[in-house]
Scaffold this active site. Structure first.
Site, PDB file in Angstrom:
ATOM      1  N   ASP A 250      20.772  34.705 -15.151  1.00 57.39           N
ATOM      2  CA  ASP A 250      20.289  33.323 -15.015  1.00 57.39           C
ATOM      3  C   ASP A 250      21.322  32.434 -15.706  1.00 57.39           C
ATOM      4  O   ASP A 250      22.213  32.924 -16.411  1.00 57.39           O
ATOM      5  CB  ASP A 250      18.911  33.161 -15.689  1.00 57.39           C
ATOM      6  N   SER A 251      21.153  31.126 -15.548  1.00 52.14           N
ATOM      7  CA  SER A 251      22.071  30.194 -16.207  1.00 52.14           C
ATOM      8  C   SER A 251      21.838  30.166 -17.722  1.00 52.14           C
ATOM      9  O   SER A 251      22.698  29.730 -18.470  1.00 52.14           O
ATOM     10  CB  SER A 251      21.862  28.797 -15.641  1.00 52.14           C
TER      11      SER A 251
ATOM     12  N   CYS B 150      17.304  33.249 -11.005  1.00 48.08           N
ATOM     13  CA  CYS B 150      17.608  31.823 -11.049  1.00 48.08           C
ATOM     14  C   CYS B 150      17.389  31.288  -9.638  1.00 48.08           C
ATOM     15  O   CYS B 150      17.997  31.794  -8.681  1.00 48.08           O
ATOM     16  CB  CYS B 150      19.074  31.660 -11.467  1.00 48.08           C
TER      17      CYS B 150
ATOM     18  N   GLU C 155      15.626  24.776 -22.759  1.00 46.91           N
ATOM     19  CA  GLU C 155      16.738  25.391 -23.515  1.00 46.91           C
ATOM     20  C   GLU C 155      16.686  24.934 -24.976  1.00 46.91           C
ATOM     21  O   GLU C 155      17.103  25.639 -25.882  1.00 46.91           O
ATOM     22  CB  GLU C 155      18.091  25.015 -22.887  1.00 46.91           C
TER      23      GLU C 155
ATOM     24  N   CYS D  45      11.752  27.270 -10.573  1.00 46.80           N
ATOM     25  CA  CYS D  45      12.876  27.405 -11.499  1.00 46.80           C
ATOM     26  C   CYS D  45      12.384  28.353 -12.578  1.00 46.80           C
ATOM     27  O   CYS D  45      11.256  28.188 -13.078  1.00 46.80           O
ATOM     28  CB  CYS D  45      13.224  26.041 -12.102  1.00 46.80           C
TER      29      CYS D  45
ATOM     30  N   HIS E 165      13.022  28.616 -15.526  1.00 48.56           N
ATOM     31  CA  HIS E 165      12.754  28.003 -16.832  1.00 48.56           C
ATOM     32  C   HIS E 165      11.319  27.444 -16.898  1.00 48.56           C
ATOM     33  O   HIS E 165      10.760  27.293 -17.979  1.00 48.56           O
ATOM     34  CB  HIS E 165      13.714  26.842 -17.100  1.00 48.56           C
TER      35      HIS E 165
HETATM   36  N1  DGL Z   1      16.607  28.791 -14.248  1.00 51.57           N
HETATM   37  C1  DGL Z   1      17.404  28.366 -13.162  1.00 51.57           C
HETATM   38  C2  DGL Z   1      16.630  28.169 -11.902  1.00 51.57           C
HETATM   39  O1  DGL Z   1      15.716  28.931 -11.700  1.00 51.57           O
HETATM   40  C3  DGL Z   1      18.531  27.422 -13.404  1.00 51.57           C
HETATM   41  C4  DGL Z   1      18.260  26.157 -14.066  1.00 51.57           C
HETATM   42  C5  DGL Z   1      19.530  25.412 -14.330  1.00 51.57           C
HETATM   43  O2  DGL Z   1      20.451  26.006 -14.876  1.00 51.57           O
HETATM   44  O3  DGL Z   1      19.615  24.239 -13.964  1.00 51.57           O
HETATM   45  O4  DGL Z   1      16.925  27.331 -11.084  1.00 51.57           O
END
Ligand code: DGL
Length: 273
Positions: free
Chosen positions: A15-16, A78, A158, A190, A192
């Site tokens: 993931d990012s 992600c 984050e 997402c 996150h």
């Molecule tokens: N968690 C990621 C997603 O599901 C990336 C979020 C990001 O880095 O902007 O899209």
């Protein structure tokens, strides 16, 4: 002779940043004997406001790094990378099963929705890719899809600001339109966002089911490993973490999220891959 995949031992996840840990948590519950190699691209987060070309370049670097870690399957944990590069990754690494996070979430939403009004929230890149709209509209049942980009959510997560007043105010602002439309299911598009489940749930109200694809992704991984006879049947699993920036913040926010101690996260130079 066993194939490379049969010899390979681990599950790779990227993931990012820390968002993909929501998927790791479910994988560890469902597949406690497996070793998971996690890469969080903390030096280059967020992906959600970057171009398709940049996110694809990052996704290929992340995959090349994980491939060196003896993986038998990879999860693109992600949504942004799934929306923009899953197909290309699958074409370029034909021997490696690669699972994204969009399809399992779409399936779960279609199953959950009674009034066929489904909402999707995600990063700007995921929403503008229209990957969810396309996947949801493939269903034979006509569904009304409402989408909303929530670009401030990733930095808030984050930062570990998952219970702050300011986060709730921002959620109210982003979700006001969705509330008016009367959706009954909301895809957290997402990885996150499950960390903001409490606040999103308070804003949307009890009647709206929040679809967190982490569980359905973990189930898809389990099914695939079993079908291909690649699942580990002995030993104790573990999770090994790698990041692209200094690890302290990843460790402190990540362990809150996982609910267990992260002993170590190793910093690597992802630009070398
Ligand atoms: N968690 C990621 C997603 O599901 C990336 C979020 C990001 O880095 O902007 O899209």
């Amino acid at each position: 002779m066993p194939s490379n995949r049969e010899i390979a031992k681990n599950i790779g996840v990227f993931d990012s940043g820390i968002g993909g840990l929501t998927v790791v948590k479910e994988l560890a519950k469902l597949l406690p004997k497996e070793t998971i190699i996690y890469f969080g691209d903390t030096a280059r987060v967020p992906y959600g406001n970057k171009s398709a070309a940049t996110v694809t370049k990052y996704s290929f670097q992340n995959t090349r790094f994980l491939v060196e870690k003896d993986i038998k399957l990879m999860v693109v944990a992600c949504n942004t990378a799934t929306a923009l590069s899953l197909g290309l990754l699958q074409e370029s690494f034909p021997d490696l099963p690669i699972i994204g996070v969009i399809e399992p979430g779409v399936k779960a939403a279609l199953k959950s929705s009674k009034n066929a009004k489904i909402g999707v929230i995600g990063t700007a890149a995921t929403i503008s890719s229209q990957a969810y709209n396309r996947a949801l509209r493939q269903s034979e049942r006509g569904v009304e899809v409402s989408v909303q980009a929530c670009p401030l959510f990733v930095p808030l997560v984050e930062e570990g600001w998952v219970n702050k007043k300011v986060t709730k105010l921002i959620a109210e602002e982003y979700l006001a339109g969705m509330k008016r439309i009367g959706i009954d299911s909301l895809i957290l598009g997402c990885t996150h966002y499950p960390l903001l489940k409490k606040i999103i749930g308070q804003v949307m109200g009890k009647k709206v089911k929040l679809i967190d694809s982490a569980q359905t992704v973990a189930q898809a991984v389990k099914n695939l490993l079993q079908e291909e006879k690649l699942a580990k049947t002995t030993g104790k699993g573990e999770c090994i973490f790698f990041v692209s920036d200094v690890p302290e913040k990843f460790i402190s926010v990540g362990q809150q999220l996982l609910g267990e101690k992260i002993q170590q996260a190793t910093q690597i130079d992802i630009e070398k891959f």
